[in-house]
Design a protein around this motif. Sequence first.
Motif, PDB file in Angstrom:
ATOM      1  N   LYS A 259      68.511  29.844  30.422  1.00 35.68           N
ATOM      2  CA  LYS A 259      67.959  29.356  29.006  1.00 35.68           C
ATOM      3  C   LYS A 259      69.321  29.441  28.196  1.00 35.68           C
ATOM      4  O   LYS A 259      69.500  28.580  27.306  1.00 35.68           O
ATOM      5  CB  LYS A 259      67.120  30.211  28.455  1.00 35.68           C
ATOM      6  CG  LYS A 259      65.732  30.201  28.761  1.00 35.68           C
ATOM      7  CD  LYS A 259      65.210  28.651  28.388  1.00 35.68           C
ATOM      8  CE  LYS A 259      63.778  28.451  28.972  1.00 35.68           C
ATOM      9  NZ  LYS A 259      63.426  27.028  28.416  1.00 35.68           N
TER      10      LYS A 259
ATOM     11  N   MET B  59      58.606  29.647  24.745  1.00 33.78           N
ATOM     12  CA  MET B  59      59.498  29.342  25.843  1.00 33.78           C
ATOM     13  C   MET B  59      59.685  30.125  26.757  1.00 33.78           C
ATOM     14  O   MET B  59      60.071  29.878  27.914  1.00 33.78           O
ATOM     15  CB  MET B  59      60.945  29.223  25.123  1.00 33.78           C
ATOM     16  CG  MET B  59      61.018  28.143  23.894  1.00 33.78           C
ATOM     17  SD  MET B  59      62.724  28.262  23.008  1.00 33.78           S
ATOM     18  CE  MET B  59      63.682  28.066  24.269  1.00 33.78           C
TER      19      MET B  59
ATOM     20  N   ASP C 117      60.648  24.166  24.113  1.00 35.38           N
ATOM     21  CA  ASP C 117      61.909  24.051  24.681  1.00 35.38           C
ATOM     22  C   ASP C 117      62.770  24.255  23.253  1.00 35.38           C
ATOM     23  O   ASP C 117      62.333  24.594  22.075  1.00 35.38           O
ATOM     24  CB  ASP C 117      62.210  22.956  25.446  1.00 35.38           C
ATOM     25  CG  ASP C 117      61.823  21.693  24.610  1.00 35.38           C
ATOM     26  OD1 ASP C 117      61.638  21.806  23.256  1.00 35.38           O
ATOM     27  OD2 ASP C 117      61.728  20.485  25.215  1.00 35.38           O
TER      28      ASP C 117
END
Length: 756
Positions: free
Chosen positions: A32, A346, A352
């Motif tokens: 991420k 997320m 996202d």
Amino acid sequence: MGSPGLNVRNNGHLGVTEPISLSGPTEFDVVKTRELEKFLVDAGLYESQEEAVAREEVLGRLDQIVKKWIKMVSRAKGFNEQLVLEANAKIFTFGSYRLGVHGPGADIDTLCVGPRHATREEDFFIELHNMLAEMPEVSELHPVPDAHVPVMRFKFNGVSIDLLYAKLSLWVIPEDLDISQDMVLQNADEQTVRSLNGCRVTDQILRLVPNIQNFRTTLRCMRFWAKRRGVYSNVSGFLGGINWALLVARICQLYPNALPSMLVSRFFRVFTQWRWPNPVMLCAIEEGTLGLPVWDPRKNYRDRLHQMPIITPAYPCMNSSYNVSSSTLRVMTEEFQRGNEICEAMEKNKADWNTLFEPCRFFEAYKNYLQIEISAENDDHLRKWKGWVESRLRQLTLKIERHTFGMLQCHPHPGDFSDKSRLFHCCYFMGLRLKQGVSMQEGKQFDIRATVEDFKHSVGLYTLWKPGMEIYVSHIKRRNIPLFVFPDGVRPSRSAKEAWEGKSASNPKLCNSISAEESCEIATGSMDGTDDIRKRKLSDDNGENNPRSTKFLAATNTAYGVLGGSGSGSPPIVRTSVREEAREGGQQEDNLRGSSINATCPTEITTDIGREAEEPARCSQSVGPPSANSGLSCTKEAEKLAIEKIASGPSVGGHGGFPEELDELEDDFNSSYHVKGFGRDMPSKVLVAKAGTVEVNGVHPPTEFLQHGGGLEELEPAELTTPFSNLVPASTSIPQRKPLIRLNLTSMAKATGRNT
């Protein structure tokens, strides 16, 4: 003698408490974080190498210029050649550039430190100004010597510079000067202390975070998020760059081993639970030995009134976010909640980074708006007029909140909009809604005509007013928002709205805010609300949150000890020139300085705000339910408890409800309700909101207001704030009706199926 918190670790950790989690990144966090860094690069938030080199060259050249300048000043003052040779001045940077989070085209905040014999008024703003004016590399030179933080603005080889000056008590400025030491503040004047504060705070932040690179990436992300969501603006009552830096730094302290993606997630998780007005602090507040005032709600009445205290870590410690009002705090709190929901989604791969950074749909979030238009005769006049009006808009928010006892909430848009078809013109907008939780009483009305008139009076005090500088205030509904505020001048289609609403299916209230019917009945009537006012006043006087109450002061002392030791499509309805202002009942002003108020004869502003009682003010969707994070060493529940312990610690400052914001209206002629300097005192009418169908104007008693100190980023020119002088008689004014906003809740109740 060093500043408090200089690289000091408490039992091996930074900050006033232990970290919440020492866990390192999981593989999920690593992935991420890579996605986040790529998103930031693709968004164009990083400057090119060529631009970085150009900035460094400009700073080097600027340092050479001030060194040459100080030698010229020393020689002109009769110093011998040896002292002239030793004379020195030095350039420091602060703000986003010093923090390493600036983007392409951003200005550089700089500070020139000079010796005791180089004055600010003559040597800096005259001699150095003249040197710069003669250089071909310098353009757009604009000195503001009377600002709260005096500044000289210019462009050097195309790079924007904000240059401040600090005069130290030293005869010679050493090249290795460390301005983080408190000794540099000895015998310094107020302007010097303020000018030094930016550098000292910036350096302190970098010393008090466990990992500078992770801090920078996270801060760059949060600054971008705040701008996209419309909550980045100190002058509008939201947060500026230094405020966001302090909040992010605190999260870095609480999660010292986390990567940026996790820090962003924890930012929203922590500040969603934060119980304001508990202060955010990177280190303990110390009194210091120089006698400079620090943020202390035990001693300073106005410190108890701050809504969202974010305390600077360098002596003298101050609240950097005193501009925040109850309405802007509400908006930011709801945005934190939205961010937290998206980050949790997320974690389940249901959202996202694009979702998080979706721009705020401000003009679809409310049903009612105030439009504030300003215009001038040329570009230079518009720039100055715009700066003045923008600095006063926060007062309009505070006045509306106060005069409606907090029941009518405002959401100011932090930016301005220009109609390209009109020269020297721009608009500001403010969303309006009824406070959530307020009982829905039939026919409730809000009369804000006097409030707007009071606001225009304060704007009319601009000492540099020129013919053509005008301001118009009007109420508009969502369907009548002018097209120039939308991208490419195209209003979003209904299908686009429905598509967006579909994403928000998890939040029916938010969907209702977009799809609500535009028509509501207008109710009229009146009643005496004296008892209601008396009860409200009695409640405020006796409440535990009242800063004057014994309970409040005792709690404050205890807490501080713990923390311190450690509408329609018609033209604008209200069209008012600052050259004229009508008195209530058609009486005329005799002595409005340099101006009289020209106005059309408008009709009432009437609007329905009922549905907003049911709607949050978020501008986009909520996403997904909470989920556990398996990467934490403790359970999510344990983390939640740890956050609650930190976020809901002893309240420092407390608040006694909305009326306690009196001191925020610091510039209203010493008394917001008896205007001085107009030839005679002029009582101003204020709104009284009551149950039932109400429309009452009552004379409010005069109230004394306190003044705040300035913030780090609020370099407001004194040319904008200088008290009026040389008052001249006003021309004949035209009686006008002030903006009336009426609220009818009956139709809203019918639409939602609820009973009033």
